[in-house]
Design an enzyme around this catalytic site. Structure first.
Site, PDB file in Angstrom:
ATOM      1  N   TRP A  99      14.070   9.622  20.531  1.00  0.00           N
ATOM      2  CA  TRP A  99      14.143   8.219  20.098  1.00  0.00           C
ATOM      3  C   TRP A  99      14.857   8.126  18.760  1.00  0.00           C
ATOM      4  CZ3 TRP A  99      13.760   5.602  24.159  1.00  0.00           C
ATOM      5  CH2 TRP A  99      12.807   5.894  25.135  1.00  0.00           C
ATOM      6  N   ASP A 166      10.358   3.218  13.256  1.00  0.00           N
ATOM      7  CA  ASP A 166      10.004   3.021  14.660  1.00  0.00           C
ATOM      8  C   ASP A 166       8.561   3.486  14.801  1.00  0.00           C
ATOM      9  OD1 ASP A 166       9.619   3.077  17.384  1.00  0.00           O
ATOM     10  OD2 ASP A 166      11.358   4.356  17.835  1.00  0.00           O
ATOM     11  N   LYS A 190       2.944   0.768  24.327  1.00  0.00           N
ATOM     12  CA  LYS A 190       2.118   1.947  24.065  1.00  0.00           C
ATOM     13  C   LYS A 190       0.761   1.612  23.463  1.00  0.00           C
ATOM     14  CE  LYS A 190       6.140   4.319  24.676  1.00  0.00           C
ATOM     15  NZ  LYS A 190       7.508   4.180  24.164  1.00  0.00           N
TER      16      LYS A 190
HETATM   17  C1  LIG Z   1       8.836   4.279  24.089  1.00  0.00           C
HETATM   18  C2  LIG Z   1       9.537   4.421  22.801  1.00  0.00           C
HETATM   19  C3  LIG Z   1      10.763   3.797  22.540  1.00  0.00           C
HETATM   20  C4  LIG Z   1      11.501   2.990  23.586  1.00  0.00           C
HETATM   21  O1  LIG Z   1      10.913   1.774  23.744  1.00  0.00           O
HETATM   22  P1  LIG Z   1      11.555   0.676  24.730  1.00  0.00           P
HETATM   23  O2  LIG Z   1      10.645  -0.472  24.481  1.00  0.00           O
HETATM   24  O3  LIG Z   1      11.509   1.226  26.106  1.00  0.00           O
HETATM   25  O4  LIG Z   1      12.957   0.425  24.284  1.00  0.00           O
HETATM   26  C5  LIG Z   1      11.326   3.961  21.294  1.00  0.00           C
HETATM   27  N1  LIG Z   1      10.733   4.691  20.355  1.00  0.00           N
HETATM   28  C6  LIG Z   1       9.553   5.303  20.555  1.00  0.00           C
HETATM   29  C7  LIG Z   1       8.928   6.111  19.465  1.00  0.00           C
HETATM   30  C8  LIG Z   1       8.920   5.196  21.785  1.00  0.00           C
HETATM   31  O5  LIG Z   1       7.750   5.811  22.001  1.00  0.00           O
END
Ligand SMILES: *Cc1c(COP(=O)(O)O)cnc(C)c1O
Length: 355
Positions: A99, A166, A190
């Site tokens: 990511w 993020d 999540k």
């Molecule tokens: C799941 C995840 C993403 C991607 O998220 P989307 O909503 O599918 O774009 C990005 N960063 C992290 C740390 C993630 O766990």
């Protein structure tokens, strides 16, 4: 048989969230209509959206300098929105996984990107510690929890420039000092709600500092000004998010969630370390409290498929590891109970006895 949901994302939600959302889909706030078929500008839904943003602020102790917005496009769209809105000349990034490297790729479209540290050559099994962030960076971007590799930043770095993070897979899992960040973002799927809504927490006075024109929908200011109602927001995920946030508050807030998360993770990591069939995959001090990655010990590699089948017969769902790590990954987000973690531990113990 009870199913224990260890999926990495979309992932487990509290029963409270699922039940209340299911009810609102049948009859929303006594309107006699489904949540899916009412105007997002009606007073009932506006109240939901307002309360949800207010609860994010309350639970994360968001200072007045910042605002909370609900966006579409997932965390992946934030990979470009962050540099679009905050990168004037140069930004620094830490590369701690897939990511993070996707975020780096997008940032390069907007200016100079310095990757100050990376754990890529060790398959992202640790969080880099000693690195220098150039003082003229517009921001330093981190991925606080690496969902795929099972590492987590346990101490937010002090680097002298604003942070951007993020937090898709560990937001609301522990308290955070929001004042250190120009932007925090997280896809909902999540630790909050079904996929479809993304939270961003932005420092208001850091907006509108880049020279470039920004398309309306990609400009955080648009969503701050319109209180996340510039266009039709994803009403069902936002409603579900509100339920989860209420549930967090009822559970004692984020500090209480953190306490529970530490306890759950300890139970599982202790078993991984004790059980002769298994071993962890990452540096112990960087182990994630949310995504627990483990593999078969070297002498027992050929038992991997068998354990997968054994665990799934015992009701464990979603523990197959990501293809880039292999083995197993048990995601134990906020809504996961200690009982479910203990059920996985019992399964591992029983499997050990059988071998
Ligand atoms: C799941 C995840 C993403 C991607 O998220 P989307 O909503 O599918 O774009 C990005 N960063 C992290 C740390 C993630 O766990």
């Amino acid at each position: 048989m009870k199913k224990h949901n260890f999926y990495a994302g979309p992932s487990i939600l509290s029963e409270y969230t699922i039940k209340n959302t299911a009810e609102a889909i049948l009859n929303f706030a006594g309107t006699g209509l489904s949540l899916m078929e009412v105007s997002h500008r009606g007073k009932e839904f506006v109240a939901v959206s307002d309360e949800a943003r207010a609860l994010v602020k309350e639970l994360l102790d968001v200072p007045e300098t910042h605002d909370v917005v609900f966006l579409g496009g997932g965390a992946s769209l934030q990979f470009c929105m962050v540099p679009y809105n905050f990168l004037k000349k140069k930004a620094s990034y830490m590369d701690t996984g897939e990511w993070a490297s996707k975020a780096i790729k997008e940032a390069k479209l907007f200016g100079e990107v310095v990757v100050v540290a990376s754990s890529k050559d060790k398959n992202y099994t640790f969080i880099p510690k000693n690195y220098d962030v150039p003082a003229d960076s517009d921001y330093f971007h981190i991925t606080t929890n690496n969902t795929i590799y099972g590492t987590q930043i346990h101490r937010i770095p002090e680097v002298g420039v604003p942070l951007a993070a993020d937090m898709s897979s560990d937001i609301f899992s522990c308290p955070v000092d929001v004042s250190k960040f120009d932007v925090i973002y997280a896809g909902a799927q999540k630790n909050l709600a079904p996929a479809g809504v993304t939270i961003a927490i932005v420092r208001k006075d850091a907006l509108n500092q880049v020279g470039r024109p920004i398309p309306t929908m990609l400009n955080y200011q648009t969503h701050v000004d319109k209180e996340s109602m510039f266009n039709t927001p994803p009403v069902v995920p936002i409603f579900a998010a509100l339920q989860t946030l209420k549930w967090y508050k009822e559970q004692g807030g984020i500090a209480a969630m953190q306490k529970k998360n530490i306890e759950k993770a300890a139970v599982l990591y202790d078993e991984i370390d004790r059980n002769r069939l298994f071993k962890g995959t990452v540096a112990p001090e960087d182990r994630s409290l949310m995504n627990v990655c483990f593999v078969m010990n070297d002498d027992y590699k050929d038992l991997e498929d068998e354990f997968n089948k054994f665990a799934s017969a015992a009701g464990m769902v979603g523990i197959k590891g990501h293809r880039s790590v292999g083995g197993f990954r048990a995601s134990i987000y906020n809504a996961m109970s200690l009982e479910s973690v203990k059920a996985l531990v019992s399964t591992m113990q029983e499997f050990e006895r059988n071998h």
